[in-house]
Enzyme design. Structure first.
Site, short mmCIF file in Angstrom:
data_model
loop_
_atom_site.label_atom_id
_atom_site.label_comp_id
_atom_site.label_asym_id
_atom_site.label_seq_id
_atom_site.Cartn_x
_atom_site.Cartn_y
_atom_site.Cartn_z
N ASP A 12 -0.31 6.38 6.00
CA ASP A 12 -1.54 6.63 5.26
C ASP A 12 -2.17 7.92 5.79
OD1 ASP A 12 -1.22 4.29 3.85
OD2 ASP A 12 -2.58 3.12 5.10
N ASP A 21 -2.08 -2.44 -5.73
CA ASP A 21 -2.88 -3.02 -4.65
C ASP A 21 -3.44 -4.34 -5.16
OD1 ASP A 21 -2.37 -0.79 -3.11
OD2 ASP A 21 -4.23 0.21 -3.67
#
Length: 270
Positions: free
Chosen positions: A11, A130
């Site tokens: 990330d 997600d």
């Protein structure tokens, strides 16, 4: 049976690699290039880079570090972050990425998936989902998860969206199980098994890896094609070479050994 893929997830926020828990409280982990080199040496099958704030901030992932990555990596890598058009995707692919991944922009503009698949072929197009469990509505998909205060759910359920993105041309799906993210309590095999039953393209599990057994469990119980992990690899709680040896010993098809182990063996023999 195709080899199972072990995929470190990096990330990216403000030019560095970070990691959080349940998509919150991100802490700095290290430099993009340094970690990319490390995971290549470790024997990662591919890498995924998410610019986690790009979509919420209304911008596209920058390509400067992507170009640098392409010069040092000899394994495939995928990049995500605010890719809203064929032009955006083209810039990222021209910089050296092997695949692009879309999430929030595709929720806002579902036809984006069709346009990307037509322009580059579905093998280049990954859709990230997600997903979080709701007692009232079941599994729901979310957007703008990189900035919690801007996060919102979409109208379609996780599984309805998963079916639709395939019909639109997604060549691979990464299911990010938000409730498991960063917890090290294991993958959400129940959710992933349901997704697998609806998924006719490669499916990648994400969220919850805490030990080698978690990888064995997700591969055998859900038949996913690959498993993403971050914390367990960033913290060196589990080395990729050791993980691959463990999975191979339990008769799972695994790709190449780590370059680090090869060098150690060559040093020993010398």
């Amino acid at each position: 049976m195709l080899s199972k893929r072990i995929i470190p997830c990096l990330d990216v926020k403000a030019g560095t690699v970070v990691k959080g828990v349940n998509f919150r409280q991100h802490r700095e982990v290290g430099g993009i290039l340094d970690l990319a080199r490390y995971y290549t040496e470790e024997g990662a099958d591919e890498l995924v880079f998410y610019d986690i704030t790009a979509s919420a901030e209304g911008r596209r992932v920058t390509t400067d570090w992507i170009s640098k990555l392409a010069k040092v990596l000899d394994i495939p890598f995928c990049v995500a972050g605010g890719i809203r058009s064929v032009e955006d995707a083209n810039e990222v692919l021209r910089a050296g990425a092997d695949k692009i991944s879309v999430n929030s922009p595709a929720i806002k503009d579902p036809d984006l998936i069709n346009r990307l698949a037509k322009a580059f072929g579905r093998q280049c197009v990954v859709v990230g989902i997600d997903s979080h469990w709701s007692e009232e509505h079941g599994y729901e998909s979310y957007r703008n998860t990189g900035i919690p205060e801007l996060m919102s759910k979409q109208e379609k359920s996780t599984f309805d969206w998963l079916v639709e993105v395939q019909e639109r041309g997604a060549g691979e799906i990464v299911l990010n199980c938000m409730g498991s993210d960063g917890t090290k309590d294991g993958y959400d095999c129940k959710q992933l098994a349901k997704a697998r039953s609806l998924c006719g393209v490669p499916l990648i599990a994400s969220g919850g890896a805490g030990c080698a057994e978690d990888f064995y469990e997700v591969f055998t119980k859900t038949q996913v094609d690959g498993a993403l992990a971050a914390s367990i690899f960033h913290n060196k709680t589990l080395r990729i070479g050791a993980l691959k040896k463990y999975l191979a010993s339990r008769n799972l098809p695994i790709r190449k050994e780590s370059k680090w182990e090869t060098k150690q063996l060559q040093t020993f023999k010398a």
